[in-house]
Design an enzyme around this catalytic site. Structure first.
Site, PDB file in Angstrom:
ATOM      1  N   GLU A 127      48.051  45.072  18.740  1.00 20.07           N
ATOM      2  CA  GLU A 127      48.978  45.783  17.857  1.00 20.07           C
ATOM      3  C   GLU A 127      48.385  47.125  17.485  1.00 20.07           C
ATOM      4  O   GLU A 127      47.220  47.409  17.789  1.00 20.07           O
ATOM      5  CB  GLU A 127      49.239  44.947  16.594  1.00 20.07           C
ATOM      6  CG  GLU A 127      50.116  43.735  16.858  1.00 20.07           C
ATOM      7  CD  GLU A 127      50.504  43.001  15.598  1.00 20.07           C
ATOM      8  OE1 GLU A 127      49.823  43.142  14.578  1.00 20.07           O
ATOM      9  OE2 GLU A 127      51.509  42.278  15.642  1.00 20.07           O
ATOM     10  N   HIS A 244      56.231  49.847   6.632  1.00 23.97           N
ATOM     11  CA  HIS A 244      56.228  49.488   8.052  1.00 23.97           C
ATOM     12  C   HIS A 244      57.078  50.511   8.786  1.00 23.97           C
ATOM     13  O   HIS A 244      58.197  50.807   8.353  1.00 23.97           O
ATOM     14  CB  HIS A 244      56.783  48.076   8.264  1.00 23.97           C
ATOM     15  CG  HIS A 244      56.445  47.538   9.611  1.00 23.97           C
ATOM     16  ND1 HIS A 244      57.061  47.982  10.759  1.00 23.97           N
ATOM     17  CD2 HIS A 244      55.527  46.634  10.005  1.00 23.97           C
ATOM     18  CE1 HIS A 244      56.531  47.357  11.799  1.00 23.97           C
ATOM     19  NE2 HIS A 244      55.596  46.535  11.369  1.00 23.97           N
ATOM     20  N   ARG A 290      49.648  52.574  10.899  1.00 23.34           N
ATOM     21  CA  ARG A 290      51.015  52.487  10.375  1.00 23.34           C
ATOM     22  C   ARG A 290      51.441  53.687   9.542  1.00 23.34           C
ATOM     23  O   ARG A 290      52.574  54.140   9.635  1.00 23.34           O
ATOM     24  CB  ARG A 290      51.136  51.237   9.502  1.00 23.34           C
ATOM     25  CG  ARG A 290      51.242  50.012  10.321  1.00 23.34           C
ATOM     26  CD  ARG A 290      51.510  48.811   9.479  1.00 23.34           C
ATOM     27  NE  ARG A 290      51.707  47.701  10.397  1.00 23.34           N
ATOM     28  CZ  ARG A 290      51.748  46.440  10.041  1.00 23.34           C
ATOM     29  NH1 ARG A 290      51.612  46.109   8.781  1.00 23.34           N
ATOM     30  NH2 ARG A 290      51.944  45.503  10.931  1.00 23.34           N
ATOM     31  N   HIS A 351      56.528  47.516   2.846  1.00 25.44           N
ATOM     32  CA  HIS A 351      56.138  46.321   3.590  1.00 25.44           C
ATOM     33  C   HIS A 351      54.999  45.529   2.956  1.00 25.44           C
ATOM     34  O   HIS A 351      55.072  44.315   2.848  1.00 25.44           O
ATOM     35  CB  HIS A 351      55.736  46.775   4.994  1.00 25.44           C
ATOM     36  CG  HIS A 351      55.379  45.673   5.924  1.00 25.44           C
ATOM     37  ND1 HIS A 351      56.251  44.642   6.205  1.00 25.44           N
ATOM     38  CD2 HIS A 351      54.246  45.420   6.639  1.00 25.44           C
ATOM     39  CE1 HIS A 351      55.674  43.812   7.071  1.00 25.44           C
ATOM     40  NE2 HIS A 351      54.455  44.253   7.328  1.00 25.44           N
ATOM     41  N   ARG A 386      46.433  48.867   5.440  1.00 31.21           N
ATOM     42  CA  ARG A 386      46.055  47.601   6.079  1.00 31.21           C
ATOM     43  C   ARG A 386      46.247  47.661   7.593  1.00 31.21           C
ATOM     44  O   ARG A 386      47.269  48.146   8.079  1.00 31.21           O
ATOM     45  CB  ARG A 386      46.919  46.472   5.518  1.00 31.21           C
ATOM     46  CG  ARG A 386      46.749  45.160   6.232  1.00 31.21           C
ATOM     47  CD  ARG A 386      47.582  44.083   5.593  1.00 31.21           C
ATOM     48  NE  ARG A 386      49.003  44.278   5.781  1.00 31.21           N
ATOM     49  CZ  ARG A 386      49.723  43.690   6.742  1.00 31.21           C
ATOM     50  NH1 ARG A 386      49.146  42.887   7.611  1.00 31.21           N
ATOM     51  NH2 ARG A 386      51.017  43.895   6.828  1.00 31.21           N
TER      52      ARG A 386
HETATM   53  C1  LIG Z   1      58.705  40.748   7.636  1.00 32.06           C
HETATM   54  C2  LIG Z   1      57.215  40.616   7.469  1.00 32.06           C
HETATM   55  C3  LIG Z   1      56.404  40.519   8.587  1.00 32.06           C
HETATM   56  C4  LIG Z   1      55.019  40.397   8.449  1.00 32.06           C
HETATM   57  N1  LIG Z   1      54.245  40.220   9.561  1.00 32.06           N
HETATM   58  C5  LIG Z   1      52.914  39.989   9.398  1.00 32.06           C
HETATM   59  C6  LIG Z   1      52.100  39.666  10.518  1.00 32.06           C
HETATM   60  O1  LIG Z   1      52.571  39.561  11.639  1.00 32.06           O
HETATM   61  N2  LIG Z   1      50.778  39.460  10.299  1.00 32.06           N
HETATM   62  C7  LIG Z   1      50.198  39.548   9.060  1.00 32.06           C
HETATM   63  O2  LIG Z   1      48.984  39.354   8.930  1.00 32.06           O
HETATM   64  N3  LIG Z   1      50.965  39.843   7.989  1.00 32.06           N
HETATM   65  C8  LIG Z   1      52.292  40.045   8.129  1.00 32.06           C
HETATM   66  N4  LIG Z   1      53.057  40.316   7.030  1.00 32.06           N
HETATM   67  C9  LIG Z   1      52.424  40.315   5.714  1.00 32.06           C
HETATM   68  C10 LIG Z   1      52.143  38.876   5.323  1.00 32.06           C
HETATM   69  O3  LIG Z   1      53.221  38.066   5.726  1.00 32.06           O
HETATM   70  C11 LIG Z   1      51.956  38.725   3.829  1.00 32.06           C
HETATM   71  O4  LIG Z   1      51.109  39.709   3.321  1.00 32.06           O
HETATM   72  C12 LIG Z   1      51.351  37.357   3.537  1.00 32.06           C
HETATM   73  O5  LIG Z   1      52.145  36.360   4.128  1.00 32.06           O
HETATM   74  C13 LIG Z   1      51.234  37.148   2.045  1.00 32.06           C
HETATM   75  O6  LIG Z   1      50.924  35.809   1.818  1.00 32.06           O
HETATM   76  P1  LIG Z   1      50.752  35.305   0.335  1.00 32.06           P
HETATM   77  O7  LIG Z   1      50.504  33.847   0.412  1.00 32.06           O
HETATM   78  O8  LIG Z   1      49.774  36.136  -0.375  1.00 32.06           O
HETATM   79  O9  LIG Z   1      52.170  35.617  -0.365  1.00 32.06           O
HETATM   80  P2  LIG Z   1      53.629  35.132   0.017  1.00 32.06           P
HETATM   81  O10 LIG Z   1      53.683  34.553   1.353  1.00 32.06           O
HETATM   82  O11 LIG Z   1      54.569  36.235  -0.277  1.00 32.06           O
HETATM   83  O12 LIG Z   1      53.884  33.965  -1.043  1.00 32.06           O
HETATM   84  C14 LIG Z   1      54.019  34.248  -2.417  1.00 32.06           C
HETATM   85  C15 LIG Z   1      54.580  33.033  -3.107  1.00 32.06           C
HETATM   86  O13 LIG Z   1      54.533  33.186  -4.525  1.00 32.06           O
HETATM   87  C16 LIG Z   1      55.775  32.793  -5.088  1.00 32.06           C
HETATM   88  N5  LIG Z   1      55.949  33.484  -6.369  1.00 32.06           N
HETATM   89  C17 LIG Z   1      56.018  34.821  -6.594  1.00 32.06           C
HETATM   90  N6  LIG Z   1      56.175  35.060  -7.914  1.00 32.06           N
HETATM   91  C18 LIG Z   1      56.206  33.860  -8.540  1.00 32.06           C
HETATM   92  C19 LIG Z   1      56.373  33.449  -9.889  1.00 32.06           C
HETATM   93  N7  LIG Z   1      56.565  34.317 -10.897  1.00 32.06           N
HETATM   94  N8  LIG Z   1      56.360  32.129 -10.159  1.00 32.06           N
HETATM   95  C20 LIG Z   1      56.205  31.211  -9.179  1.00 32.06           C
HETATM   96  N9  LIG Z   1      56.055  31.550  -7.870  1.00 32.06           N
HETATM   97  C21 LIG Z   1      56.055  32.852  -7.561  1.00 32.06           C
HETATM   98  C22 LIG Z   1      56.780  33.197  -4.021  1.00 32.06           C
HETATM   99  O14 LIG Z   1      58.003  32.561  -4.207  1.00 32.06           O
HETATM  100  C23 LIG Z   1      56.028  32.750  -2.771  1.00 32.06           C
HETATM  101  O15 LIG Z   1      56.155  31.371  -2.591  1.00 32.06           O
HETATM  102  C24 LIG Z   1      54.443  40.424   7.159  1.00 32.06           C
HETATM  103  C25 LIG Z   1      55.252  40.532   6.037  1.00 32.06           C
HETATM  104  C26 LIG Z   1      56.635  40.617   6.179  1.00 32.06           C
HETATM  105  C27 LIG Z   1      57.484  40.719   4.953  1.00 32.06           C
END
Ligand SMILES: Cc1cc2nc3c(=O)[nH]c(=O)nc-3n(C[C@H](O)[C@H](O)[C@H](O)COP(=O)(O)OP(=O)(O)OC[C@H]3O[C@@H](n4cnc5c(N)ncnc54)[C@H](O)[C@@H]3O)c2cc1C
Length: 543
Positions: A127, A244, A290, A351, A386
């Site tokens: 990538e 993004h 990016r 993003h 990032r």
């Molecule tokens: C379309 C897209 C494509 C991506 N592609 C990639 C990729 O290919 N590779 C990569 O490394 N990264 C990628 N990313 C980034 C990556 O997906 C995220 O940074 C990562 O998944 C974040 O994980 P996390 O567990 O920190 O948060 P999240 O997966 O966002 O989970 C957060 C959780 O907290 C919960 N939450 C939030 N606020 C509250 C609250 N007040 N009370 C209770 N629960 C709450 C939410 O509902 C959710 O369940 C992508 C992101 C997007 C949007």
């Protein structure tokens, strides 16, 4: 801006009390993975504000970066991450990420994640800004969904960890500077719950919803950053939000991400005349970092007087595209675009948040008992920008390391949770009101126009003034999740603007047209915000 300690006046609320050892907030990769590791040590409970699968993780397409190829090395992964981070990465954090990453990804495989294979080997793609093929992917372009499926299977079916869905965390419970859990509203059963725990792990993800156009789902409203800040945690690097470069531009529809991996497989960007333009902006052309690609696209759109540019992958046949990018292929087709024949209209969208709740390399915040990991946290590992596919890896690596510090803290905990006051009454009782639903849309517009890909003093100052005015809503009390989220968003937006104003230079994702160059004295320096009282917050410049 006045920042009250709590979203609500809790004094007349009857809380149901739930006692556990580890409270985990969020069901993305960071929350689910850390829950699995916490389970070895005590009673774990996960809460999430909507359904388990509502997260950024679910939408991740491209994959996870880790050194798996013999042509690759952790030194190269380190170098690529540091280069993309534009002089702001915490080098030690990056070393941890790249060195410990492969073991964590292997563990993910052992937990049942099915990464795509090629001739019986794990298939690796390349990538933007990666010098080697090192991205593991699943279901072609549905990596996040597969990771979530595998982790959910372990959490729910194998370990039986309870997950409270539709439970919105409002505020953290703190007493004499320590965290003891969180206060929540369950909108399924319509009740308030106090989760009391010696260890709280915030894994609430990012805040893309602050912008009008974003790749993030509705849940990404920055709640964790806001409630941790109100409780006294520090927010760092908040001026750095990554856009993004390529989301599908279909007027009237939410932005849909077209993974970097599409450019990794040879797609090129074209202007309104059908000409390639990226080589004029960076020697790596379409595979430049990016921030460079996003700014180049904005510049090109302006020159063309259009709201998008074109992404062309027509040199690949339909068979390849269907297999390699099934989700993108299907989504395009649904919108009348055949990737094998047509160019895709694309534009940048908010993003990923590089900043967040400041932690050390073990996920510890400055508040004992409170840890953070994943997108909500900020170790400085991503610097000012990032590197693609380092984010899922970040959630795994730092979600795992938390326990090196959390376990000794948990083992030495000997307080009676029943004696902990759930909140400290605020001097001024809040008045109830309802928040006009147009606020969120206006905020998204304001952030996109004035705190977006290209910023300047005038725009930032005017955004700050508007936010000062809107911040009065923090002094009132609202009654729905949507309103609480909007309050959190206003609070986070304000800190983002203040951070963007103090960094009078351009670096990574933070581009100031009035200070277009990077300035040496800002290199490796981070702005850290902390709430001191209802009336004031402090900003520090840290090396
Ligand atoms: C379309 C897209 C494509 C991506 N592609 C990639 C990729 O290919 N590779 C990569 O490394 N990264 C990628 N990313 C980034 C990556 O997906 C995220 O940074 C990562 O998944 C974040 O994980 P996390 O567990 O920190 O948060 P999240 O997966 O966002 O989970 C957060 C959780 O907290 C919960 N939450 C939030 N606020 C509250 C609250 N007040 N009370 C209770 N629960 C709450 C939410 O509902 C959710 O369940 C992508 C992101 C997007 C949007």
């Amino acid at each position: 801006m006045k920042t009250p300690r709590y979203l609500l006046d809790y004094s007349n609320i009857n809380f149901e009390k739930v006692y556990i050892d580890f409270l985990i907030i969020g069901t993305g990769i960071a929350g689910l993975y850390s829950a699995i590791h916490a389970h070895k040590w005590g009673k774990v409970l996960i809460v999430t504000k909507e359904k388990l699968e509502d997260s950024n993780t679910e939408h991740a397409q491209g994959g996870i970066a880790a050194v798996f190829d013999k042509e690759d090395s952790t030194e190269l992964h380190l170098k690529d991450t540091l280069v993309a981070g534009a002089g702001l990465c915490n080098r030690e954090a990056v070393q941890v990420l790249v060195n410990e990453g492969p073991a964590r990804v292997r563990e993910l495989i052992d937990m049942g994640t099915n990464f795509d294979r090629h001739h019986d080997q794990i298939a690796l793609t390349r990538e933007g800004a990666h010098s080697r093929r090192r991205i593991l992917h699943a279901g072609g372009d549905a990596t996040g969904e597969e990771v979530r499926r595998a982790l959910t299977n372990v959490v729910v079916n194998q370990l039986g960890i309870p997950v409270h869905e539709k439970t919105f965390i409002l505020d953290l419970i703190t007493h004499e500077g320590r965290c003891y859990g969180a206060l929540a509203y369950c909108h399924h059963y319509k009740k308030f719950v106090a989760y009391l725990a010696p260890i709280t792990i915030v894994a609430t993800g990012g805040c893309g919803q602050l912008y009008r156009t974003t790749s993030n789902p509705d849940v990404a409203t920055g709640d964790g950053m806001a409630f941790a800040y109100r409780a006294g945690a520090e927010l760092m690097d908040m001026e750095f939000i990554q856009f993004h470069p390529t989301t599908l531009y279909i007027p009237g529809l939410p932005a849909f991400l077209v993974s970097e991996a599409v450019r990794g497989e040879g797609a090129v960007l074209r202007n309104a005349n059908g000409e390639r333009f990226m080589h004029k902006y960076h020697p790596m052309a379409e595979l430049a970092p990016r921030d460079v690609v996003a700014r180049a696209i904005v510049d090109q759109m302006k020159k063309d007087g259009k709201l998008h540019v074109w992404l062309d992958i027509t040199h690949r046949d339909a068979e390849f595209l269907k297999n390699r990018f099934p989700t993108i292929y299907k989504t395009c087709l649904k919108n009348g675009i055949d990737m094998a024949k047509d160019w895709l209209p694309v534009a940048p969208a908010a993003h990923y948040m590089m900043g967040g709740v400041r932690t050390d390399l073990y996920g510890a915040t400055r508040i004992p008992g409170l840890f953070a990991c994943g997108e909500v946290a900020c170790t400085g590992v991503h610097g000012a920008n990032r590197l693609a596919s380092n984010s899922l890896l970040d959630g795994l690596v730092f979600g795992y390391r938390i326990f090196e510090k959390a376990i000794p803290e948990f083992k030495s905990f000997n307080e009676d949770l029943d004696k902990i006051p759930l909140f400290i009454p605020e001097p001024k009782y809040k008045k109830r009101r309802s928040l006009c639903s147009t606020y969120r849309k206006r905020l998204q517009l304001l952030m996109s126009e004035k705190v977006g890909i290209i910023r300047d003093e005038e725009g930032l100052k005017s955004a700050l003034e508007t936010l000062e005015d809107w911040s009065k809503c923090l002094e009132f009390e609202f009654s729905s999740m949507e309103e609480w989220e909007t309050q959190n968003m206003i609070q986070i937006a304000y800190i983002m603007v203040r951070s963007a104003l103090v960094r009078k230079e351009s670096r990574g994702a933070h581009y100031r047209r009035d200070y277009p160059e990077s300035i040496l004295s800002y290199k490796g320096r981070h702005f850290v915000f902390q709430r001191e009282s209802q009336e004031s917050d402090s900003v520090e410049l840290e090396s």
